[in-house]
Design a protein around this motif. Structure first.
Motif, PDB file in Angstrom:
ATOM      1  N   HIS A 135     -10.714  29.685 -32.757  1.00 32.58           N
ATOM      2  CA  HIS A 135      -9.860  29.302 -31.631  1.00 32.58           C
ATOM      3  C   HIS A 135     -10.508  29.836 -30.355  1.00 32.58           C
ATOM      4  O   HIS A 135     -10.581  31.028 -30.122  1.00 32.58           O
ATOM      5  CB  HIS A 135      -8.471  29.904 -31.822  1.00 32.58           C
ATOM      6  N   THR A 136     -11.000  28.934 -29.529  1.00 35.41           N
ATOM      7  CA  THR A 136     -11.706  29.328 -28.317  1.00 35.41           C
ATOM      8  C   THR A 136     -11.343  28.348 -27.198  1.00 35.41           C
ATOM      9  O   THR A 136     -10.276  27.723 -27.243  1.00 35.41           O
ATOM     10  CB  THR A 136     -13.230  29.390 -28.600  1.00 35.41           C
ATOM     11  N   SER A 137     -12.201  28.217 -26.210  1.00 34.38           N
ATOM     12  CA  SER A 137     -11.884  27.376 -25.055  1.00 34.38           C
ATOM     13  C   SER A 137     -13.172  26.835 -24.467  1.00 34.38           C
ATOM     14  O   SER A 137     -14.213  27.508 -24.496  1.00 34.38           O
ATOM     15  CB  SER A 137     -11.134  28.194 -24.004  1.00 34.38           C
ATOM     16  N   TYR A 138     -13.105  25.608 -23.933  1.00 36.21           N
ATOM     17  CA  TYR A 138     -14.273  25.013 -23.276  1.00 36.21           C
ATOM     18  C   TYR A 138     -13.824  24.390 -21.959  1.00 36.21           C
ATOM     19  O   TYR A 138     -12.987  23.486 -21.939  1.00 36.21           O
ATOM     20  CB  TYR A 138     -14.918  23.946 -24.166  1.00 36.21           C
ATOM     21  N   VAL A 141     -10.041  24.206 -21.583  1.00 36.34           N
ATOM     22  CA  VAL A 141      -9.270  23.502 -22.618  1.00 36.34           C
ATOM     23  C   VAL A 141      -9.476  24.215 -23.952  1.00 36.34           C
ATOM     24  O   VAL A 141     -10.609  24.386 -24.406  1.00 36.34           O
ATOM     25  CB  VAL A 141      -9.693  22.024 -22.735  1.00 36.34           C
ATOM     26  N   GLU A 142      -8.386  24.608 -24.582  1.00 41.18           N
ATOM     27  CA  GLU A 142      -8.472  25.284 -25.873  1.00 41.18           C
ATOM     28  C   GLU A 142      -8.859  24.300 -26.969  1.00 41.18           C
ATOM     29  O   GLU A 142      -8.495  23.118 -26.920  1.00 41.18           O
ATOM     30  CB  GLU A 142      -7.152  25.968 -26.204  1.00 41.18           C
ATOM     31  N   ASN A 206      -6.537  16.742 -24.521  1.00 41.98           N
ATOM     32  CA  ASN A 206      -5.823  17.480 -23.479  1.00 41.98           C
ATOM     33  C   ASN A 206      -4.731  16.609 -22.871  1.00 41.98           C
ATOM     34  O   ASN A 206      -3.578  17.039 -22.722  1.00 41.98           O
ATOM     35  CB  ASN A 206      -6.826  17.940 -22.418  1.00 41.98           C
ATOM     36  N   VAL A 212      -3.734  22.500 -30.625  1.00 44.57           N
ATOM     37  CA  VAL A 212      -5.068  23.107 -30.621  1.00 44.57           C
ATOM     38  C   VAL A 212      -5.674  23.104 -32.021  1.00 44.57           C
ATOM     39  O   VAL A 212      -6.879  22.873 -32.189  1.00 44.57           O
ATOM     40  CB  VAL A 212      -5.001  24.543 -30.059  1.00 44.57           C
ATOM     41  N   GLY A 303      -6.968  27.337 -16.638  1.00 47.42           N
ATOM     42  CA  GLY A 303      -6.736  26.140 -17.443  1.00 47.42           C
ATOM     43  C   GLY A 303      -6.967  24.848 -16.705  1.00 47.42           C
ATOM     44  O   GLY A 303      -6.810  24.760 -15.488  1.00 47.42           O
ATOM     45  N   ASP A 307      -3.603  21.334 -20.141  1.00 44.99           N
ATOM     46  CA  ASP A 307      -3.673  22.605 -20.855  1.00 44.99           C
ATOM     47  C   ASP A 307      -3.211  23.756 -19.978  1.00 44.99           C
ATOM     48  O   ASP A 307      -2.474  24.640 -20.438  1.00 44.99           O
ATOM     49  CB  ASP A 307      -5.098  22.859 -21.351  1.00 44.99           C
TER      50      ASP A 307
END
Length: 477
Positions: A135-138, A141-142, A206, A212, A303, A307
């Protein structure tokens, strides 16, 4: 009787004048105190941040099988040392002098990963080593994606410290080509992040508020991992270490509270190599750092689009001081992933200077991001050279990518003072507002700007409040 009435009138008038005078004096004092209190608030934020402490116990990774030859994969040794430290109630996991190759490092509560002087942690160039997905984010956006190189998920009291170096080993043959940019090694026909199964797919998820857990990327996809990401953590310390050759964002505390970044060097010029990106983060102290980056030096985020509105955690109470910003798109930046808003940012006693630094202070958003910025206080900044502007506020960010929506940003209460700029580049002040949005109460005080091709360009914004501001030798009114 008339004399008594006259005397009474004179006394009443005198008392009224005295009261009015005392009120004005009180108001002036309150204004002076208010200006002082701004920086007292910054000091209080710092004082209230919990900096983690650790037991005096040492866990040397070589005692768990690590080999300092630069080629042996030491992932298991790191994992075992961190687990032993955590199970013993905490302490320092020691990386001694030498070169240690590893896959991702996952920190646990009460663990200080400490790099002795002369140590170098080299991260694997094999993307499969960063699976299974976490579980991360780019870019705000998770998602479920490749593990960050150093990762902590919902842990407490963690640190990376010491005089050693973390080398992500990203280059034009590894990670960077996924950006899709030829100058970062991408070749025609190779997979990259802009293809439909990558960023466009994540953007649609998103928009649709896809859970997620169902945003599955990782293997078969080309979204680069962050370098160091404490996700949902409490009491985080990053001190003295050097980060270089990052795949993507470098230091990314997300949904974390009480974060201290002290004496860190970020020297990384790859695509999207932001130096430090607090996101949905609260109570953050960044001090004594050197940022020499391929993107923003410090970018405060909250965010992207839906998101950010879903999470709805503003980034707030962030103090940046005594830092040196060299190459980068901006020195201290808010945005563009800013949909949950940013408040209470304090920047003081910094040097920003490079022919490859685009702006000193920057705020960027649009009507897809929306969001707000409320309360940015900047003081005692020396700007040698920037390319575009000392201050840039842009509410049309990404307009050429058709990033238009219905969420109008609100930018207010921006205070800059005691700033010297030797070469401002294209503009002294550049503010690009828009109808339907608000840019208000921008205040500039005791500022000297030289070398601007154009002094100011301000559209769709309230007038800037100037006090003792000169641009190219002309006093602003």
């Amino acid at each position: 009787m008339k004399k008594l009435l006259l005397v009474f009138t004179i006394i009443t008038a005198f008392m009224a004048c005295k009261t009015h005078s005392e009120k004005n004096k009180k108001d002036n004092m309150e204004n002076e105190i208010s200006e002082t209190d701004i920086w007292k608030k910054a000091d209080k934020i710092i004082a209230d941040i919990t900096v983690p402490q650790f037991k005096d116990q040492l866990f040397d990774i070589t005692e768990y099988g690590a080999v300092a030859d630069g080629t042996t994969n030491n992932s298991e040794a790191f994992k075992k040392a961190i687990a032993a430290c955590n199970e013993a109630g905490g302490g320092k996991v020691i990386v001694p002098e030498g070169k240690f190759l590893t896959g991702p490092i996952h920190l646990k509560s009460n663990v200080n990963l400490h790099l002795n002087e002369g140590s170098e942690v080299l991260f694997s160039k094999d993307a499969k080593d960063y699976l299974p997905a976490v579980h991360t984010s780019y870019e705000g956006v998770e998602l479920m994606n490749y593990s960050p190189l150093i990762y902590a998920y919902e842990q407490e009291n963690i640190a990376v410290t010491g005089k050693g170096t973390f080398d992500g080993q990203a280059d034009n043959d590894n990670w960077w080509p996924w950006s899709g940019a030829e100058r970062y090694g991408h070749k025609e026909g190779e997979a990259h992040q802009k293809q439909d199964h990558n960023l466009p797919a994540l953007r649609k998820m998103n928009e649709k508020n896809t859970p997620v857990s169902e945003r599955n990327f990782g293997e078969g996809h080309q979204l680069r991992p962050t370098f160091f990401q404490p996700f949902g953590c409490e009491n985080v310390l990053v001190k003295d270490v050097t980060f270089t050759n990052a795949p993507f964002w470098v230091i990314h505390p997300i949904k974390s509270n009480n974060v201290t970044v002290d004496g860190v060097t970020v020297n990384s010029h790859g695509p999207n190599n932001d130096g430090c990106d607090p996101e949905y983060a609260k109570n953050v102290h960044i001090k004594n750092c050197l940022f020499n980056t391929g993107d923003d030096c410090i970018a405060i985020k909250s965010g992207r689009n839906n998101d950010g509105r879903r999470v709805a955690i503003p980034s707030e109470n962030i103090v940046v001081e005594d830092c040196n910003m060299k190459d980068g798109h901006g020195g201290v930046v808010m945005g563009s992933e800013i949909s949950a808003g940013v408040r209470n940012v304090y920047v003081r006693n910094c040097i920003m200077d490079s022919p490859n630094l685009d702006r000193a202070i920057r705020i960027k958003t649009n009507t897809l991001r929306g969001g707000f910025v409320d309360g940015v206080y900047v003081k005692n900044i020396e700007v040698g050279q920037v390319k575009e502007a000392m201050l840039k506020v842009n509410l049309h960010y990404g307009i050429y990518d058709n990033q238009e929506g219905e969420f109008f940003p609100n930018i207010s209460n921006i205070y800059l003072e005691d700033i010297n700029v030797e070469n401002a580049g294209k503009y002294g002040i550049l503010i690009i507002g828009r109808e339907g949005s608000k840019i208000s109460n921008i205040n500039l005080k005791n500022i000297t700007i030289k070398g601007a091709e154009t002094a100011t360009k301000i559209t769709d914004a309230d007038p800037v409040n100037y006090e003792n501001v000169t641009i190219n030798g002309s006093k602003m009114k």
